[in-house]
Design a protein around this motif. Sequence first.
Motif, PDB file in Angstrom:
ATOM      1  N   GLN A  11     -57.906 -19.301-136.552  1.00 12.16           N
ATOM      2  CA  GLN A  11     -56.459 -19.405-136.394  1.00 12.16           C
ATOM      3  C   GLN A  11     -55.968 -18.747-135.105  1.00 12.16           C
ATOM      4  N   LYS A  12     -56.622 -17.660-134.681  1.00 11.80           N
ATOM      5  CA  LYS A  12     -56.187 -16.989-133.451  1.00 11.80           C
ATOM      6  C   LYS A  12     -56.347 -17.907-132.250  1.00 11.80           C
ATOM      7  N   GLU A  13     -57.457 -18.602-132.209  1.00  9.05           N
ATOM      8  CA  GLU A  13     -57.710 -19.530-131.101  1.00  9.05           C
ATOM      9  C   GLU A  13     -56.719 -20.704-131.157  1.00  9.05           C
ATOM     10  N   PHE A  14     -56.435 -21.162-132.355  1.00  2.56           N
ATOM     11  CA  PHE A  14     -55.465 -22.243-132.535  1.00  2.56           C
ATOM     12  C   PHE A  14     -54.089 -21.792-132.047  1.00  2.56           C
ATOM     13  N   LEU A  15     -53.684 -20.582-132.434  1.00  6.98           N
ATOM     14  CA  LEU A  15     -52.394 -20.042-132.014  1.00  6.98           C
ATOM     15  C   LEU A  15     -52.317 -19.930-130.496  1.00  6.98           C
ATOM     16  N   ARG A  16     -53.390 -19.488-129.882  1.00  2.00           N
ATOM     17  CA  ARG A  16     -53.425 -19.362-128.416  1.00  2.00           C
ATOM     18  C   ARG A  16     -53.176 -20.720-127.753  1.00  2.00           C
ATOM     19  N   HIS A  17     -53.812 -21.761-128.265  1.00  2.00           N
ATOM     20  CA  HIS A  17     -53.634 -23.096-127.690  1.00  2.00           C
ATOM     21  C   HIS A  17     -52.243 -23.664-127.986  1.00  2.00           C
ATOM     22  N   LEU A  18     -51.679 -23.319-129.125  1.00  6.05           N
ATOM     23  CA  LEU A  18     -50.301 -23.743-129.405  1.00  6.05           C
ATOM     24  C   LEU A  18     -49.335 -23.116-128.410  1.00  6.05           C
ATOM     25  N   ARG A  19     -49.588 -21.872-128.063  1.00  3.89           N
ATOM     26  CA  ARG A  19     -48.727 -21.205-127.076  1.00  3.89           C
ATOM     27  C   ARG A  19     -48.901 -21.808-125.689  1.00  3.89           C
ATOM     28  N   ILE A  20     -50.096 -22.204-125.347  1.00  4.04           N
ATOM     29  CA  ILE A  20     -50.326 -22.884-124.068  1.00  4.04           C
ATOM     30  C   ILE A  20     -49.568 -24.212-124.067  1.00  4.04           C
ATOM     31  N   ALA A  21     -49.622 -24.932-125.185  1.00  2.00           N
ATOM     32  CA  ALA A  21     -48.881 -26.194-125.303  1.00  2.00           C
ATOM     33  C   ALA A  21     -47.387 -25.950-125.130  1.00  2.00           C
ATOM     34  N   GLN A  22     -46.876 -24.857-125.702  1.00  2.00           N
ATOM     35  CA  GLN A  22     -45.458 -24.516-125.568  1.00  2.00           C
ATOM     36  C   GLN A  22     -45.119 -24.256-124.097  1.00  2.00           C
ATOM     37  N   GLY A  23     -45.997 -23.566-123.401  1.00  2.00           N
ATOM     38  CA  GLY A  23     -45.782 -23.326-121.974  1.00  2.00           C
ATOM     39  C   GLY A  23     -45.744 -24.621-121.181  1.00  2.00           C
ATOM     40  N   SER A  24     -46.643 -25.531-121.486  1.00  2.00           N
ATOM     41  CA  SER A  24     -46.663 -26.831-120.812  1.00  2.00           C
ATOM     42  C   SER A  24     -45.390 -27.614-121.090  1.00  2.00           C
ATOM     43  N   LEU A  25     -44.906 -27.524-122.312  1.00  2.00           N
ATOM     44  CA  LEU A  25     -43.660 -28.207-122.657  1.00  2.00           C
ATOM     45  C   LEU A  25     -42.491 -27.617-121.874  1.00  2.00           C
ATOM     46  N   ASN A  26     -42.465 -26.296-121.716  1.00  2.00           N
ATOM     47  CA  ASN A  26     -41.408 -25.664-120.927  1.00  2.00           C
ATOM     48  C   ASN A  26     -41.472 -26.102-119.466  1.00  2.00           C
TER      49      ASN A  26
END
Length: 112
Positions: free
Chosen positions: A46-61
């Motif tokens: 889950q930690k790795e998944f969360l990290r990639h979700l945050r990267i996706a959020q950055g890309s969306l921004n």
Amino acid sequence: MALCRQIYRCTQAMPSGELYGLTGQMRRASVSVPSNIAEGFGREGQKEFLRHLRIAQGSLNELATQHELATSMDMIPSDPTTIRLIEETDLVLRGFIRSVKQSLRKTPSPSA
């Protein structure tokens, strides 16, 4: 994925001189969102998944900023569909991040 398809459609109208500039940046940022979600999901933990979700959020921004720039410079028309997809994707990602963070808090840490 719908956002990616929409960005590819709307950037086709951008000036050809921007193909390797803002057009390319917008396309890469849009592809980065679902790609990072998929990569994080495919990794164990889950930690790795969360990290990639945050990267996706950055890309969306990044994409939202680039879209605003492109529309403000009249490279592409302001399109309610694109704006709605960016906003919806943001809401879904925020909820997903919140959910994964909550599940991490509930998971007991391994004993030493």
